[in-house]
Write a protein that holds these residues in place. Structure first.
Motif, PDB file in Angstrom:
ATOM      1  N   PRO A 112     -59.703-108.611 -58.854  1.00  0.00           N
ATOM      2  CA  PRO A 112     -59.258-109.264 -60.094  1.00  0.00           C
ATOM      3  C   PRO A 112     -60.394-109.984 -60.824  1.00  0.00           C
ATOM      4  N   VAL A 113     -61.260-110.655 -60.063  1.00  0.00           N
ATOM      5  CA  VAL A 113     -62.382-111.360 -60.696  1.00  0.00           C
ATOM      6  C   VAL A 113     -63.331-110.358 -61.355  1.00  0.00           C
ATOM      7  N   GLN A 114     -63.622-109.261 -60.659  1.00  0.00           N
ATOM      8  CA  GLN A 114     -64.506-108.247 -61.238  1.00  0.00           C
ATOM      9  C   GLN A 114     -63.885-107.644 -62.496  1.00  0.00           C
ATOM     10  N   SER A 115     -62.575-107.464 -62.495  1.00  0.00           N
ATOM     11  CA  SER A 115     -61.894-106.917 -63.671  1.00  0.00           C
ATOM     12  C   SER A 115     -62.036-107.857 -64.865  1.00  0.00           C
ATOM     13  N   LEU A 116     -61.893-109.161 -64.627  1.00  0.00           N
ATOM     14  CA  LEU A 116     -62.041-110.137 -65.709  1.00  0.00           C
ATOM     15  C   LEU A 116     -63.477-110.171 -66.234  1.00  0.00           C
ATOM     16  N   VAL A 117     -64.439-110.087 -65.321  1.00  0.00           N
ATOM     17  CA  VAL A 117     -65.843-110.077 -65.734  1.00  0.00           C
ATOM     18  C   VAL A 117     -66.138-108.842 -66.579  1.00  0.00           C
ATOM     19  N   CYS A 118     -65.626-107.686 -66.162  1.00  0.00           N
ATOM     20  CA  CYS A 118     -65.821-106.443 -66.918  1.00  0.00           C
ATOM     21  C   CYS A 118     -65.154-106.521 -68.289  1.00  0.00           C
ATOM     22  N   LEU A 119     -63.961-107.091 -68.335  1.00  0.00           N
ATOM     23  CA  LEU A 119     -63.240-107.234 -69.601  1.00  0.00           C
ATOM     24  C   LEU A 119     -64.020-108.114 -70.579  1.00  0.00           C
ATOM     25  N   ALA A 120     -64.581-109.226 -70.080  1.00  0.00           N
ATOM     26  CA  ALA A 120     -65.366-110.117 -70.930  1.00  0.00           C
ATOM     27  C   ALA A 120     -66.628-109.429 -71.440  1.00  0.00           C
ATOM     28  N   ALA A 121     -67.301-108.671 -70.551  1.00  0.00           N
ATOM     29  CA  ALA A 121     -68.517-107.955 -70.953  1.00  0.00           C
ATOM     30  C   ALA A 121     -68.204-106.860 -71.970  1.00  0.00           C
ATOM     31  N   PHE A 122     -67.091-106.173 -71.770  1.00  0.00           N
ATOM     32  CA  PHE A 122     -66.677-105.114 -72.687  1.00  0.00           C
ATOM     33  C   PHE A 122     -66.368-105.695 -74.063  1.00  0.00           C
ATOM     34  N   GLY A 123     -65.675-106.837 -74.068  1.00  0.00           N
ATOM     35  CA  GLY A 123     -65.342-107.496 -75.330  1.00  0.00           C
ATOM     36  C   GLY A 123     -66.568-107.935 -76.103  1.00  0.00           C
ATOM     37  N   LEU A 124     -67.636-108.257 -75.390  1.00  0.00           N
ATOM     38  CA  LEU A 124     -68.901-108.627 -76.027  1.00  0.00           C
ATOM     39  C   LEU A 124     -69.651-107.388 -76.518  1.00  0.00           C
ATOM     40  N   ALA A 125     -69.651-106.325 -75.713  1.00  0.00           N
ATOM     41  CA  ALA A 125     -70.492-105.164 -75.996  1.00  0.00           C
ATOM     42  C   ALA A 125     -69.982-104.307 -77.143  1.00  0.00           C
ATOM     43  N   LEU A 126     -68.664-104.124 -77.250  1.00  0.00           N
ATOM     44  CA  LEU A 126     -68.136-103.190 -78.246  1.00  0.00           C
ATOM     45  C   LEU A 126     -68.458-103.598 -79.682  1.00  0.00           C
ATOM     46  N   PRO A 127     -68.114-104.826 -80.117  1.00  0.00           N
ATOM     47  CA  PRO A 127     -68.472-105.191 -81.503  1.00  0.00           C
ATOM     48  C   PRO A 127     -69.973-105.229 -81.731  1.00  0.00           C
ATOM     49  N   LEU A 128     -70.735-105.603 -80.686  1.00  0.00           N
ATOM     50  CA  LEU A 128     -72.192-105.623 -80.808  1.00  0.00           C
ATOM     51  C   LEU A 128     -72.731-104.220 -81.078  1.00  0.00           C
ATOM     52  N   ALA A 129     -72.254-103.224 -80.307  1.00  0.00           N
ATOM     53  CA  ALA A 129     -72.746-101.853 -80.461  1.00  0.00           C
ATOM     54  C   ALA A 129     -72.324-101.247 -81.795  1.00  0.00           C
ATOM     55  N   ILE A 130     -71.062-101.449 -82.171  1.00  0.00           N
ATOM     56  CA  ILE A 130     -70.554-100.845 -83.405  1.00  0.00           C
ATOM     57  C   ILE A 130     -71.244-101.440 -84.638  1.00  0.00           C
TER      58      ILE A 130
END
Length: 236
Positions: free
Chosen positions: A185-203
């Motif tokens: 669960p902790v790894q899932s939350l960390v991945c979700l936070a990183a994904f939320g940061l990366a997507l708008p940055l990349a686009i």
């Protein structure tokens, strides 16, 4: 919705968690890479420049090429790491956690190019400042695919690099050592936070409607308009 950019994070996060699971077997590596590139292929196809019709046969060819290249790269890197006898078990585990990034980044480039290869063959529409169609340009298509491919290299960088670093630190805490069931669960939350940061940055690296000087395009397009620049939809 699974293939819209707005759905990329909720539908993609479980796949990222799977890619980053430690102690992957060959079968699990193949499965998660296949699932990830299948999702990416559909996202790339759904967010392409769709001004030209694309037959289903080209989608299937691009999909097979993208998935096979991704799985081959990932499996090859994992085999190299496992055969690296100079690494200690702890170092090998750490390196294996970072293998998904170069595998996914390089496979993402193949994915974009193969799924949108029709644009390179037929060109994409370019428009003047008033929105009038000037012509169809293969050079603009190359620029569109290059820009999109660069976003697909940046996108997995925070997603696949930050979580292994963060998790390697969190796993040493007394809380997670005493409660190993919390690791996923902790790894899932960390991945979700990183994904939320990366997507708008990349686009946000390149605008969806990109601008290019007519002097850089085909001569017939330069002659067809008095505008110094034209715009094209690069896709997302």
């Amino acid at each position: 919705m699974p293939f819209r950019m707005s759905g990329y994070i909720p539908f993609g996060t479980p796949i990222v968690v799977g890619l980053l699971l430690p102690n992957q077997t060959l079968a699990s590596t193949v499965f998660w890479q296949w699932l990830n590139q299948s999702h990416n292929a559909c996202v790339n196809y759904a967010n392409r420049n769709a001004t030209k019709p694309s037959p289903a046969s080209k989608f299937i060819q691009g999909y097979l090429g993208a998935v096979i290249s991704a799985v081959s790269i990932a499996v090859g890197l994992n085999v190299l790491v496992q055969k690296a006898n100079k690494f200690t078990p702890a170092t090998r585990l750490l390196v294996q956690r970072f293998v998904p990034f170069p595998a996914v980044a390089s496979a993402n480039i193949c994915n974009v190019v193969l799924m949108r290869y029709g644009e390179l063959e037929e060109g994409i529409d370019v428009l003047d400042g008033d929105g009038n169609l000037v012509g169809s340009s293969k050079i603009a298509a190359r620029h569109a695919l290059l820009e999109t491919a660069l976003t697909r290299v940046v996108l997995p960088m925070p997603v696949l690099v930050l979580p292994p670093i963060v998790m390697s630190m969190l796993e040493k805490t007394a809380l997670l050592q005493a409660r190993p069931r919390l690791l996923l669960p902790v790894q899932s939350l960390v991945c979700l936070a990183a994904f939320g940061l990366a997507l708008p940055l990349a686009i946000s690296l390149f605008p969806q409607m990109s601008e290019i000087e007519t002097s850089q395009l085909e001569p017939e397009i330069a002659r067809a308009t008095s505008s110094r620049t034209v715009v094209y939809n690069k896709g997302l």
